[in-house]
Design a protein around this motif. Sequence first.
Motif, short mmCIF file in Angstrom:
data_model
loop_
_atom_site.label_atom_id
_atom_site.label_comp_id
_atom_site.label_asym_id
_atom_site.label_seq_id
_atom_site.Cartn_x
_atom_site.Cartn_y
_atom_site.Cartn_z
N ALA A 134 0.82 -1.21 0.00
CA ALA A 134 0.00 0.00 0.00
C ALA A 134 0.85 1.25 0.00
CB ALA A 134 -0.93 -0.01 1.21
N THR A 135 2.03 1.19 0.66
CA THR A 135 2.92 2.35 0.69
C THR A 135 3.60 2.57 -0.64
OG1 THR A 135 3.29 1.95 3.04
CG2 THR A 135 4.85 3.40 1.91
N ASP A 136 4.05 1.47 -1.25
CA ASP A 136 4.75 1.59 -2.53
C ASP A 136 3.82 1.97 -3.66
OD1 ASP A 136 7.00 0.89 -1.20
OD2 ASP A 136 6.98 -1.23 -1.81
N HIS A 137 2.55 1.54 -3.58
CA HIS A 137 1.61 1.81 -4.66
C HIS A 137 0.36 2.48 -4.07
CE1 HIS A 137 4.08 -0.68 -7.26
NE2 HIS A 137 4.12 -1.57 -6.27
N PRO A 138 0.44 3.76 -3.78
CA PRO A 138 -0.73 4.44 -3.20
C PRO A 138 -1.89 4.44 -4.17
CG PRO A 138 0.92 6.03 -3.91
CD PRO A 138 1.55 4.67 -4.04
N PRO A 139 -3.11 4.49 -3.64
CA PRO A 139 -4.26 4.51 -4.53
C PRO A 139 -4.28 5.76 -5.38
CG PRO A 139 -4.91 5.00 -2.27
CD PRO A 139 -3.48 4.59 -2.22
N GLU A 140 -4.90 5.66 -6.53
CA GLU A 140 -5.01 6.81 -7.41
C GLU A 140 -5.84 7.90 -6.77
OE1 GLU A 140 -6.58 5.46 -11.07
OE2 GLU A 140 -4.68 4.67 -11.77
N LYS A 141 -5.60 9.09 -7.23
CA LYS A 141 -6.36 10.23 -6.72
C LYS A 141 -7.83 10.07 -7.07
CE LYS A 141 -2.52 13.48 -6.94
NZ LYS A 141 -1.49 12.49 -7.17
N VAL A 142 -8.65 10.76 -6.29
CA VAL A 142 -10.08 10.64 -6.49
C VAL A 142 -10.48 11.08 -7.88
CG1 VAL A 142 -12.32 11.50 -5.70
CG2 VAL A 142 -10.54 10.95 -4.04
N GLU A 143 -9.75 12.10 -8.40
CA GLU A 143 -10.13 12.60 -9.71
C GLU A 143 -9.96 11.54 -10.79
OE1 GLU A 143 -9.65 15.85 -7.03
OE2 GLU A 143 -8.35 14.19 -7.55
N ASN A 144 -9.00 10.62 -10.61
CA ASN A 144 -8.80 9.56 -11.59
C ASN A 144 -9.72 8.39 -11.35
OD1 ASN A 144 -6.80 11.02 -12.85
ND2 ASN A 144 -5.15 10.09 -11.69
N ALA A 145 -9.92 8.04 -10.06
CA ALA A 145 -10.75 6.88 -9.76
C ALA A 145 -12.22 7.17 -10.01
CB ALA A 145 -10.54 6.47 -8.30
N GLN A 146 -12.68 8.36 -9.66
CA GLN A 146 -14.08 8.74 -9.88
C GLN A 146 -14.10 9.76 -11.01
OE1 GLN A 146 -16.06 9.98 -6.37
NE2 GLN A 146 -17.98 10.37 -7.34
N GLU A 147 -14.38 9.30 -12.21
CA GLU A 147 -14.16 10.12 -13.39
C GLU A 147 -15.07 11.35 -13.42
OE1 GLU A 147 -14.66 7.42 -16.56
OE2 GLU A 147 -12.78 6.37 -16.21
N ALA B 81 -14.15 24.08 -18.47
CA ALA B 81 -14.12 25.50 -18.15
C ALA B 81 -14.45 26.25 -19.43
CB ALA B 81 -12.76 25.91 -17.60
N PRO B 82 -15.56 27.00 -19.49
CA PRO B 82 -15.98 27.62 -20.76
C PRO B 82 -15.05 28.71 -21.25
CG PRO B 82 -17.38 28.33 -18.96
CD PRO B 82 -16.50 27.26 -18.41
N GLY B 83 -14.32 29.35 -20.32
CA GLY B 83 -13.42 30.41 -20.73
C GLY B 83 -14.15 31.56 -21.41
N TYR B 84 -13.37 32.42 -22.07
CA TYR B 84 -13.93 33.56 -22.80
C TYR B 84 -14.02 33.18 -24.27
CZ TYR B 84 -14.95 38.53 -23.51
OH TYR B 84 -15.55 39.73 -23.79
N ASP B 85 -15.01 32.31 -24.59
CA ASP B 85 -15.14 31.69 -25.92
C ASP B 85 -13.93 30.83 -26.28
OD1 ASP B 85 -17.67 32.56 -26.36
OD2 ASP B 85 -17.10 34.31 -27.57
N THR B 86 -13.17 30.45 -25.27
CA THR B 86 -12.03 29.54 -25.45
C THR B 86 -12.16 28.43 -24.41
OG1 THR B 86 -10.65 31.43 -26.09
CG2 THR B 86 -9.51 29.38 -25.59
N PRO B 87 -12.94 27.39 -24.71
CA PRO B 87 -13.16 26.34 -23.71
C PRO B 87 -11.91 25.52 -23.43
CG PRO B 87 -14.85 26.30 -25.44
CD PRO B 87 -13.75 27.18 -25.92
N PHE B 88 -11.83 25.02 -22.19
CA PHE B 88 -10.78 24.08 -21.77
C PHE B 88 -11.48 22.87 -21.16
CE2 PHE B 88 -8.41 27.98 -22.06
CZ PHE B 88 -7.13 27.59 -22.45
N ALA B 89 -11.04 21.68 -21.56
CA ALA B 89 -11.63 20.44 -21.05
C ALA B 89 -10.53 19.53 -20.54
CB ALA B 89 -12.44 19.74 -22.13
N ILE B 90 -10.80 18.84 -19.42
CA ILE B 90 -9.88 17.85 -18.86
C ILE B 90 -10.52 16.48 -19.05
CG2 ILE B 90 -8.63 17.08 -16.81
CD1 ILE B 90 -8.91 19.90 -15.70
N ASP B 91 -9.79 15.58 -19.69
CA ASP B 91 -10.36 14.24 -19.91
C ASP B 91 -10.06 13.33 -18.72
OD1 ASP B 91 -7.75 13.32 -20.18
OD2 ASP B 91 -7.81 13.20 -22.36
N THR B 92 -10.53 12.09 -18.80
CA THR B 92 -10.39 11.16 -17.68
C THR B 92 -8.96 10.69 -17.50
OG1 THR B 92 -11.06 9.38 -19.18
CG2 THR B 92 -12.76 10.37 -17.81
N SER B 93 -8.07 11.00 -18.46
CA SER B 93 -6.64 10.71 -18.31
C SER B 93 -5.86 11.92 -17.82
CB SER B 93 -6.06 10.23 -19.65
OG SER B 93 -6.68 9.05 -20.09
#
Length: 494
Positions: free
Chosen positions: A133-146, A246-258
């Motif tokens: 468990a110490t060597d391989h910590p669980p993934e962050k919530v953002e990755n585990a819960q998409e 994030a919609p931005g100022y007519d310049t959207p930014f998106a974060i994918d599940t990776s």
Amino acid sequence: MSDGHAIFGPSPAGYSPNTGTPCRPLPCPGTTPGLVRPSGNRLPTTGKRPPFATGEEPFPFRFPHPAKKFLSPAEKRKRKRQNDVSLEKKKNRLPDPEPRDQRITAMRNRLPVLIAFIIVCIVVILAFLLRSATDHPPEKVENAQEITRDTRLAAGLKHSLFIDSEGRLWAWGDSRYRNRSSATPVKVADNACVAAAGDASRTSFYIDCNGTLYGWGDSQAGQIGLFSDTPVIEPMPIMSDIRAIAPGYDTPFAIDTSSTLWTWGKPNPSRGEEMPGEETGGNTDEPQKVMDLVKRVSSSATHTLALREDRSLWVWGKNDSGALATGSRIAQNRPYKANIAALESRPVVKLATKNLASFAVTDDGNLYVWGFANASLPGRRYTTLEPKTLPVRVGFVNNVADIVVGEAGALILKKDGSVWAYGIGPVTETVDGNWTKPVHLMDDVVEIATGPRHALALKKDGTVWSWGENDAGQLGDGTTCNRLTPVQVRFPSP
């Protein structure tokens, strides 16, 4: 010539003078055939053939051993195997069991050793699991819960969005949905998890619970994923496997599940002018990759902030006011690592941007600002504030959970559920030219959102409240009257 009797005398009993072969002795009357001694006593039968005996047997012969049988090679091998098996069984034969008392005593003597062995095994297994468990910590919530339902409210230029507890997406005001405005909420879609609204145009986005990003509204710059001179009046898919927008100022930014960051739309300074491998000097409807391992993003017309999973903050865009937190006012066209040492390595839980200013909330409830940080000096006019090139902690407020900023004001949600406003304009309930100290507006709130000149709040009981400008019905109260105090949004009856 005389016969043999004359020459040799009488022939011995049992011998023929003519043939030279033994002859059959005559049995005595009333006796069993056998050999007879000269005295007349019967000799016992020995089973051996008498010497010189010929003709019919005087008595049955019995041999002590049967005649020898010659075995074939296959039979010999078979018998050898049988003998080998018998010997092996004898070798493996268990000794006689010990008496019951001795067995019980032996078991009692072995019991402490067995218990100690079991304990050692358990300790070794636990140590192995702990090390793994110490060597391989669980993934962050953002990755585990998409996909998470942490952004259910959105306020845009002249419209508002809300996702209820059943995943239904509602829109009101001038959202371009079906090309008509509505002063009360209208259902747009089901199975929605995240909502976002543009504050530069009537553009709306939502992410369904399967990770597909949808959009509708104005798309002259390709911000809906296509170029269109007329509004897109129904939601259409843009990208898949998306968890934040994030919609931005007519310049959207998106974060994918990776955790990869993508952008498209207008070539604002916030998009960067020389993204790696792509020419982005004009509008684009094709998402372009910006960087990997991104956790949060916030963008305005002038600059963009991207928080990476290692807690580092990366920035790009205009920097006349120091809004990039680099310690200088030099613009950055590509992602550049900001200097956020003032945050003392505290994790950032919220980011916000407005033109020429940046905001960050850390997990301990502190608020930091830089650029034209008008939030740090209430009571001063916007034009008289000295810009800051590094983050500065805001001292007049603490216990902050979230911050959203509009055109000339800001809302703060505290961890106790209270909402505070400061700045100028209808969002802060003031219209003079000075920034006010925070004004308490309401309690029991779990989420806030603001557009350029109106705001929304979601309370614990599930009701939605709004205030500010209402010329397009963006407050959802069934009117087009401006409101300086929060009013409840009127959803249609089930």
